[in-house]
Design a protein around this motif. Structure first.
Motif, mmCIF file in Angstrom:
data_model
loop_
_atom_site.group_PDB
_atom_site.id
_atom_site.type_symbol
_atom_site.label_atom_id
_atom_site.label_comp_id
_atom_site.label_asym_id
_atom_site.label_seq_id
_atom_site.Cartn_x
_atom_site.Cartn_y
_atom_site.Cartn_z
ATOM 1 N N ILE A 162 -5.203 5.961 5.669
ATOM 2 C CA ILE A 162 -4.435 4.924 6.365
ATOM 3 C C ILE A 162 -5.296 3.707 6.712
ATOM 4 N N HIS A 163 -6.613 3.907 6.822
ATOM 5 C CA HIS A 163 -7.519 2.815 7.187
ATOM 6 C C HIS A 163 -8.182 2.141 5.990
ATOM 7 N N MET A 164 -7.801 2.530 4.778
ATOM 8 C CA MET A 164 -8.430 1.939 3.595
ATOM 9 C C MET A 164 -7.968 0.494 3.403
ATOM 10 N N GLU A 181 -6.411 6.206 -0.180
ATOM 11 C CA GLU A 181 -6.870 7.590 -0.237
ATOM 12 C C GLU A 181 -8.064 7.751 0.697
ATOM 13 N N ALA A 182 -8.451 9.000 0.978
ATOM 14 C CA ALA A 182 -9.620 9.246 1.828
ATOM 15 C C ALA A 182 -10.845 8.654 1.129
ATOM 16 N N TRP A 183 -11.664 7.940 1.880
ATOM 17 C CA TRP A 183 -12.754 7.156 1.286
ATOM 18 C C TRP A 183 -13.919 7.039 2.252
ATOM 19 N N PHE A 184 -14.999 6.452 1.744
ATOM 20 C CA PHE A 184 -16.187 6.214 2.550
ATOM 21 C C PHE A 184 -16.869 4.963 2.025
ATOM 22 N N ASP A 185 -17.273 4.102 2.919
ATOM 23 C CA ASP A 185 -17.989 2.880 2.540
ATOM 24 C C ASP A 185 -19.479 3.144 2.691
ATOM 25 N N ALA A 186 -20.168 3.269 1.571
ATOM 26 C CA ALA A 186 -21.601 3.566 1.586
ATOM 27 C C ALA A 186 -22.451 2.302 1.674
ATOM 28 N N GLY A 187 -21.802 1.152 1.719
ATOM 29 C CA GLY A 187 -22.521 -0.121 1.761
ATOM 30 C C GLY A 187 -23.693 -0.144 2.724
ATOM 31 N N PRO A 212 0.829 -1.204 0.000
ATOM 32 C CA PRO A 212 0.000 0.000 0.000
ATOM 33 C C PRO A 212 0.870 1.264 0.000
ATOM 34 N N ILE A 213 0.316 2.362 -0.522
ATOM 35 C CA ILE A 213 0.979 3.662 -0.482
ATOM 36 C C ILE A 213 -0.110 4.728 -0.362
ATOM 37 N N LEU A 214 0.124 5.719 0.487
ATOM 38 C CA LEU A 214 -0.863 6.776 0.719
ATOM 39 C C LEU A 214 -0.635 7.956 -0.217
ATOM 40 N N PHE A 215 -1.738 8.524 -0.714
ATOM 41 C CA PHE A 215 -1.692 9.749 -1.509
ATOM 42 C C PHE A 215 -2.817 10.672 -1.071
ATOM 43 N N ALA A 252 -9.529 -3.937 -0.591
ATOM 44 C CA ALA A 252 -10.755 -4.103 -1.382
ATOM 45 C C ALA A 252 -11.359 -2.769 -1.812
ATOM 46 N N ALA A 253 -11.104 -1.712 -1.069
ATOM 47 C CA ALA A 253 -11.674 -0.403 -1.404
ATOM 48 C C ALA A 253 -10.792 0.391 -2.362
ATOM 49 N N SER A 254 -9.561 -0.044 -2.575
ATOM 50 C CA SER A 254 -8.637 0.694 -3.437
ATOM 51 C C SER A 254 -9.044 0.562 -4.898
ATOM 52 N N ARG A 255 -8.981 1.671 -5.600
ATOM 53 C CA ARG A 255 -9.361 1.667 -7.022
ATOM 54 C C ARG A 255 -8.183 1.920 -7.951
ATOM 55 N N ILE A 256 -7.004 2.233 -7.384
ATOM 56 C CA ILE A 256 -5.840 2.572 -8.209
ATOM 57 C C ILE A 256 -4.702 1.602 -7.902
ATOM 58 N N LEU A 257 -4.177 1.011 -8.962
ATOM 59 C CA LEU A 257 -3.036 0.108 -8.857
ATOM 60 C C LEU A 257 -1.907 0.662 -9.719
ATOM 61 N N LEU A 258 -0.712 0.756 -9.128
ATOM 62 C CA LEU A 258 0.449 1.301 -9.821
ATOM 63 C C LEU A 258 1.524 0.233 -9.961
ATOM 64 N N GLU A 259 2.237 0.266 -11.071
ATOM 65 C CA GLU A 259 3.385 -0.618 -11.249
ATOM 66 C C GLU A 259 4.648 0.213 -11.102
ATOM 67 N N VAL A 260 5.541 -0.205 -10.230
ATOM 68 C CA VAL A 260 6.809 0.491 -10.031
ATOM 69 C C VAL A 260 7.673 0.266 -11.264
#
Length: 196
Positions: free
Chosen positions: A109-111, A70-76, A5-8, A114-122
Motif C-alpha cells: 500500500i505504501h509503494m 507489491e511488498a518492496w524494499f528501497d535499498a537506496g 494503482p492496484i495491489l497484488f 517510481a518503485a513499481s516494476r509491473i504495468l498492466l493494460e486493462v
C-alpha cells in the motif's frame, strides 16, 4: 487513458510475471451512476450498457493502465552494504524471494509509482457474482500456479481440489477470509495484459 494503482500479493505478482495471471476479481462496492448521480447496486449495474460499466469501474476501462503495488524494499540508502551491493536496481521485491537481512519489507500500500516494476493494460471489465467464475477464469486468475506453489502445505492440511475452481475458491478465501466465497459477493472482473 488513465493510470491507477492496484495491489497484488507476492504469489499473484509471480503469476503475472510468469504470464499466467490475466484477470483479477475485486469485491464490488456501491458506486454512483455517472449520469443519474444516484447510487447503483451491482444487480442494477449488470443491466446497464458496457459504456456505463466502464465509466463506473474504479479500476478503469479498456485501454487504461494499472501499476502494480507489491511488498518492496528501497535499498537506496543501504547500497554500500554487501547484502545490496549486487542488486540490479535500488528496489527489492518480496515476490522475487529476495533477502533483505534484518530489514523489514514495506507494505504494498505504501509503494510509490517510481518503485513499481509491473504495468498492466486493462482489456475488459465486467460485473458478476463471484461463484460464476468458470474454470477458464480460474486459470486466468493464476489459481493453478498458486495451488502448485502451495501444494505441500495444502496437502498437509488435507486439502485436495477436484477442479481448478475449487483451487480458486481456496485462494479467494486465503485473501478475503474464511467463508467469503460462500457469501457469493458481486465482483468486478478486470481482464488485463502485461505491458513489457
Amino acid at each position: 487513458m488513465k493510470e491507477r494503482p492496484i495491489l497484488f500479493s507476492a504469489p499473484m505478482v509471480r503469476a503475472i510475471l510468469d504470464g499466467n495471471k490475466t484477470q483479477t476479481r475485486r469485491t464490488y462496492k456501491v458506486r454512483k451512476h455517472p449520469d443519474a448521480g444516484c447510487e447503483i447496486a451491482a444487480t442494477e449495474l449488470v443491466r446497464e450498457p458496457q459504456h456505463v460499466i466502464d465509466r463506473i469501474c474504479p479500476y478503469g476501462q479498456s485501454g487504461d493502465r494499472l501499476w502494480v503495488r507489491e511488498a518492496w524494499f528501497d535499498a537506496g540508502p543501504f547500497k554500500r552494504a554487501p547484502l545490496f551491493a549486487g542488486m540490479p536496481s535500488r528496489f527489492a521485491y518480496r515476490a522475487d524471494g529476495a533477502s533483505i537481512g534484518c530489514h523489514k519489507w514495506k507494505p504494498s500500500i505504501h509503494m510509490p509509482r517510481a518503485a513499481s516494476r509491473i504495468l498492466l493494460e486493462v482489456t475488459g471489465v465486467r460485473v458478476e457474482r463471484l461463484n460464476d467464475c468458470s474454470a477458464e477464469d480460474a486459470y486466468a486468475e493464476g489459481a493453478a500456479e498458486w495451488a502448485a506453489e502451495n501444494a505441500e502445505r495444502l496437502l498437509g492440511e488435507g486439502m485436495k481440489y477436484r477442479n481448478i475452481v475449487e483451487a480458486y475458491k481456496a485462494l479467494w478465501e486465503q485473501i478475503n477470509g474464511a467463508s467469503s466465497w460462500d457469501t457469493n459477493p458481486w465482483v468486478w472482473v478486470i481482464e488485463f495484459r502485461r505491458i513489457k
